[in-house]
Write an enzyme that holds these catalytic residues in place. Structure first.
Site, short mmCIF file in Angstrom:
data_model
loop_
_atom_site.label_atom_id
_atom_site.label_comp_id
_atom_site.label_asym_id
_atom_site.label_seq_id
_atom_site.Cartn_x
_atom_site.Cartn_y
_atom_site.Cartn_z
N ASP A 149 2.43 -12.93 -4.13
CA ASP A 149 2.37 -11.31 -3.92
C ASP A 149 1.39 -10.93 -4.96
O ASP A 149 1.27 -11.01 -6.01
CB ASP A 149 3.71 -10.53 -3.74
CG ASP A 149 3.70 -9.22 -3.08
OD1 ASP A 149 3.24 -9.25 -2.21
OD2 ASP A 149 3.69 -8.05 -3.93
N SER A 150 0.82 -9.84 -4.25
CA SER A 150 -0.06 -9.02 -5.15
C SER A 150 0.56 -8.01 -6.32
O SER A 150 0.07 -7.61 -7.13
CB SER A 150 -1.07 -8.26 -4.38
OG SER A 150 -0.47 -7.30 -3.47
N CYS A 152 2.06 -11.37 0.88
CA CYS A 152 1.29 -10.05 0.72
C CYS A 152 0.28 -10.47 1.94
O CYS A 152 -0.36 -11.34 2.03
CB CYS A 152 0.46 -10.28 -0.43
SG CYS A 152 -0.88 -8.91 -0.63
N GLU A 157 4.86 3.51 -3.89
CA GLU A 157 5.08 3.38 -5.16
C GLU A 157 5.53 4.37 -5.97
O GLU A 157 6.14 4.35 -7.00
CB GLU A 157 3.64 2.82 -6.05
CG GLU A 157 2.90 1.44 -5.44
CD GLU A 157 3.79 0.17 -6.05
OE1 GLU A 157 3.94 0.66 -7.15
OE2 GLU A 157 3.84 -0.77 -5.65
N CYS A 210 2.17 -4.58 6.25
CA CYS A 210 2.22 -4.51 4.65
C CYS A 210 3.49 -4.28 4.08
O CYS A 210 4.13 -3.72 4.66
CB CYS A 210 1.32 -3.20 4.18
SG CYS A 210 1.31 -2.94 2.49
N HIS A 229 4.89 -3.07 1.96
CA HIS A 229 5.30 -1.68 1.45
C HIS A 229 5.83 -0.81 2.42
O HIS A 229 6.80 -0.16 2.26
CB HIS A 229 4.10 -0.91 0.58
CG HIS A 229 3.92 -1.35 -0.81
ND1 HIS A 229 3.45 -2.55 -1.17
CD2 HIS A 229 4.20 -0.55 -1.98
CE1 HIS A 229 3.32 -2.74 -2.33
NE2 HIS A 229 3.66 -1.54 -2.95
#
Lengths: 272, 272
Positions: free
Chosen positions: A11-12, A74, A154, A186, A188
């Protein structure tokens, strides 16, 4: 046959921990090695050249760890660099997050209209449209970049006015197009499920790629007969590698992973 | 005495172009070498170790270019790594963006209460509070991180509902504390001047570090008698180095710089 080696998850940053969480839910005895390049995250606004370079550097680091399968968790790396990563892994089984999410959406859309939201880079590649069309059927796909969602998650702003305002900014247009399924392209975005569902209404089914990717990984390990026969606690025996010890790391890990990590290691990738 | 060599400007991405723009406004015959590490930007949410490492790698690259002065145009790099960078540059004159902004605010606050907004890393270091207190006077400083402002500017969302919502989220608390000056402690924020002023009201004076940093650079070059005697077009003779050719680069450059660059070069820093 069996294989007790770990599954590699690339993952990034931390978002791919949502895939790791689903892996442990489905296969509690499997262990993983997770690598998150959070010193250079997020990737979603970078050029394809740079995403490919960073992604390959990280993939090579993971492949060197003696893993039995590679999951690219990701969406950005999958969309831009999966092909190049698959050349690197050779005969190691590997999957990305795009095709599992696409398959789930194709099975569910009644209107034959699927929406996709993701980072700039993911949407720019049209990876979801290509994946959906490769699965077949006369389906229209509407992709929309929604880059603010990553920093909102985030910052832990999961249910605030500013988050609802961003959701309206990105999603109203997709609603007007009449989609009945929407892929959260995504990792997130699954944390914004409630705000997104609240914005688009319950008529639209949201699909989280993390869950479908974990299911597909299970199918592949089963088909190849390389599930672990260990009866140990996979999560406790797993390793979690990162490239930066960022601020509020514990809060963010818990957000994506649902719990704390037993340990975290820090590595340098590509000399950075 | 004079010195026709360029001024080096160091930034984590494109935001430092606001400092470059002010340099050309004040000193149109000076030329610059700009280095923006946009392959790894933004820096503001990274650990101090990583910011210091990335910042030093970039600073060394610029110092090798035979410059006559170094300006660290990024608030995050200045706050975290200016001291280490100054050790590297040895006798080369160098400044960051924090002290010029702090000086301007100290001269302007009547209530002796200054607000500072910036990235997570900038605020965490308390660099503005230290700078203001080193200048002297009995001044209270209230720092507040406002990390969403960078992605909002990057997305070009300068005057939208979501931007006003973010401004309210971050700024109302500072208002309640009675500040009469607010330092925009991140080069991106100057593009949100209107939304921020609209949110905090005209009673509060906003201070953009870019302008004050350019003025301070002029003062130093003048004092050291190393202004350029060239009558050429400094901007046209300048070089702009980046580590990634990102999407919509032209739009973003124009946003920060007010015009397009005559040329851009791409470099690899620290093997990335």
């Amino acid at each position: 046959m069996s294989d007790n080696r770990p599954i590699g998850i690339l993952d990034s940053g931390l978002g791919g921990l949502t895939v790791a969480r689903e892996i442990f839910r489905l296969m509690p005895h499997e262990k993983i090695i997770y690598l998150g390049d959070n010193a250079r995250a997020p990737y979603g606004h970078r050029s394809e050249d740079v995403i490919r370079k960073f992604g390959l550097q990280c993939a090579k680091h993971l492949i060197d760890q003696d893993i039995k399968m590679l999951i690219v968790a990701c969406n950005t790396i999958t969309s831009v660099a999966l092909e190049q990563i698959e050349e690197c892994v050779r005969d190691l089984p590997s999957i990305g997050v795009v095709l599992p999410g696409a398959r789930a959406a194709v099975l569910r859309t009644a209107e034959k209209k699927i929406g996709v939201i993701g980072t700039k880079a993911t949407i720019r590649t049209g990876a979801y449209t290509k994946a959906i069309q490769s699965i077949g059927g006369d389906i229209r796909v509407f992709e929309r970049e929604s880059p603010l969602f990553v920093p909102l998650v985030e910052e832990g702003l999961l249910d605030r006015d500013v988050t609802r305002s961003a959701a309206q900014h990105y999603l109203y247009e997709l609603l007007d197009l009449g989609v009945d399924c929407m892929i959260l392209g995504c990792s997130h975005y699954s944390l914004l499920m409630e705000v997104i569902q609240g914005t688009v209404g319950t008529r639209i089914q949201l699909l989280d790629s993390a869950l479908w990717t974990a299911k597909e990984a299970q199918d592949i390990l089963t088909a190849l007969k390389i599930l672990s026969v260990s009866k140990g606690d996979g999560k406790a025996e797993s390793r979690f590698l990162f490239t930066d010890k960022i601020d509020q790391m514990e809060r963010k890990v818990s957000q994506f992973f649902g719990s704390q990590l037993t340990s975290a290691e820090y590595v340098i990738i590509g000399d950075m």
